[in-house]
Design a protein around this motif. Structure first.
Motif, PDB file in Angstrom:
ATOM      1  N   LEU A 245       0.816  -1.208   0.000  1.00  0.00           N
ATOM      2  CA  LEU A 245       0.000   0.000   0.000  1.00  0.00           C
ATOM      3  C   LEU A 245       0.853   1.263   0.000  1.00  0.00           C
ATOM      4  N   ALA A 246       1.904   1.284   0.798  1.00  0.00           N
ATOM      5  CA  ALA A 246       2.745   2.475   0.877  1.00  0.00           C
ATOM      6  C   ALA A 246       3.452   2.748  -0.448  1.00  0.00           C
ATOM      7  N   GLU A 247       3.985   1.688  -1.091  1.00  0.00           N
ATOM      8  CA  GLU A 247       4.685   1.908  -2.360  1.00  0.00           C
ATOM      9  C   GLU A 247       3.727   2.304  -3.468  1.00  0.00           C
ATOM     10  N   ALA A 249       0.982   4.044  -2.986  1.00  0.00           N
ATOM     11  CA  ALA A 249       0.652   5.441  -2.696  1.00  0.00           C
ATOM     12  C   ALA A 249       1.692   6.385  -3.292  1.00  0.00           C
ATOM     13  N   VAL A 250       2.957   6.065  -3.106  1.00  0.00           N
ATOM     14  CA  VAL A 250       4.027   6.908  -3.638  1.00  0.00           C
ATOM     15  C   VAL A 250       4.020   6.889  -5.161  1.00  0.00           C
ATOM     16  N   TYR A 254      -0.019   9.891  -4.361  1.00  0.00           N
ATOM     17  CA  TYR A 254      -0.636  10.235  -3.086  1.00  0.00           C
ATOM     18  C   TYR A 254       0.434  10.736  -2.114  1.00  0.00           C
ATOM     19  N   ASP A 256       0.821   9.998   1.024  1.00  0.00           N
ATOM     20  CA  ASP A 256       1.338   8.903   1.832  1.00  0.00           C
ATOM     21  C   ASP A 256       0.290   7.791   1.863  1.00  0.00           C
ATOM     22  N   GLN A 257       0.588   6.737   2.609  1.00  0.00           N
ATOM     23  CA  GLN A 257      -0.319   5.592   2.702  1.00  0.00           C
ATOM     24  C   GLN A 257      -1.669   6.003   3.293  1.00  0.00           C
ATOM     25  N   ALA A 258      -1.656   6.890   4.270  1.00  0.00           N
ATOM     26  CA  ALA A 258      -2.910   7.328   4.897  1.00  0.00           C
ATOM     27  C   ALA A 258      -3.803   8.061   3.893  1.00  0.00           C
ATOM     28  N   HIS A 259      -3.180   8.847   2.997  1.00  0.00           N
ATOM     29  CA  HIS A 259      -3.944   9.555   1.971  1.00  0.00           C
ATOM     30  C   HIS A 259      -4.651   8.566   1.050  1.00  0.00           C
TER      31      HIS A 259
END
Length: 296
Positions: A245-247, A249-250, A254, A256-259
């Motif tokens: 999810l974090a990668e 998002a980037v 986005y 960050d992951q929260a976005h």
């Protein structure tokens, strides 16, 4: 389970991203989320009707459809999944709505309608002939035949709107309204108004949907790929997808992951963990979709 993807005839490709056929004869009853995407949807069912329990517009009543056309939207539709489900789905660019339906895609914003309302008798003919066809290849050929017969390929949207939409698609929704306006030579206000009329979303909302659509499809692919490499006892594909999810998002713009997680809650109606867990159960979520950078 069968999932088959088809390419439309060359003359239809500026209007249509892809065809795909799906059939599941022993599925798990539940719900499928019809998520926002940059494509209108045309569905022709095989065997059982499509049951829509909730439309993107909550004022629209639930319904059963042998054929369905859905406009662009920013909230999910909820579709009942029975034990048997089969059909052919067409991903239609909003730039093709005038040519195929004789009206702008904006007229269908947030709506799901019986395809006969926009295709007339051709919708009934599609349903009858696709159900009688012996193979997916033949069904895709029938789609080509009937849609080419129906299409008025000279009925275009304004060139400025078409350019702005294709720029958003090719950049993954990374351009601002001001940048698009400069590119096409219109004011931001005029572009926003005309763009919404032709597609059903303003350029800012369309950029958001395009970015979300690309990100969630990447999560699907990552979940499927990592899950297939998992244990023979049964991979946790939802967990495998969330691991990226974090990668994602980037990669897809986005903060960050929260976005990205917030966007899932708003556009999918649930967190990404729940969506992945639900959707890997259903045939529609197996990833037969146009490439994220398709500009059809």
């Amino acid at each position: 389970m069968e999932m088959v993807e088809g390419r439309p005839a060359p003359a239809l490709r500026p209007l249509i991203g892809h065809y795909h056929g799906y059939r599941e004869l022993d599925g798990t009853p539940g719900r499928h989320r019809g998520l926002p995407s940059p494509y209108l949807t045309l569905i022709v069912t095989l065997d059982e009707p499509l049951v829509v329990e909730a439309h993107p517009d909550p004022a629209q009543s639930p319904g059963r459809y042998e054929t369905l056309v859905g406009g662009l939207h920013t909230t999910p539709a909820l579709i009942a999944n029975g034990v048997r489900q089969a059909g052919v789905q067409v991903a239609l660019s909003p730039l093709g709505a005038r040519a195929l339906f004789g009206l702008p895609a904006g007229a269908l914003r947030n709506l799901d309608v019986d395809a006969a309302m926009v295709l007339g008798h051709a919708a009934h003919e599609l349903h009858e002939r696709l159900n009688a066809a012996p193979s997916w290849e033949r069904r895709f050929a029938i789609l080509d035949e009937l849609l080419l017969r129906r299409a008025d390929l000279g009925r275009d949207v304004p060139a400025e709107v078409a350019r702005a939409f294709r720029l958003l698609m090719s950049t993954g929704g990374a351009m601002t309204v001001a940048e698009l306006a400069r590119e096409v030579g219109w004011s931001a206000r005029h572009l926003s108004a005309r763009f919404a009329t032709e597609t059903g979303l303003g350029p800012k909302a369309a950029a958001r949907v395009i970015r979300f659509d690309r990100a969630r499809r990447q999560l699907q692919r990552m979940g499927a790929a990592r899950g297939s490499a998992g244990s023979a006892q049964g991979p946790d594909r939802a967990g495998a997808g969330l691991a990226g999810l974090a990668e994602v998002a980037v990669e897809y713009g986005y903060y960050d992951q929260a976005h990205l997680a917030r966007e899932f809650r708003e556009l999918a109606g649930c967190p990404p963990s729940r969506w992945l867990a639900e959707e890997f159960r259903f045939v529609q979520a197996s990833g037969a979709a146009p490439a994220p950078d398709s500009t059809a």
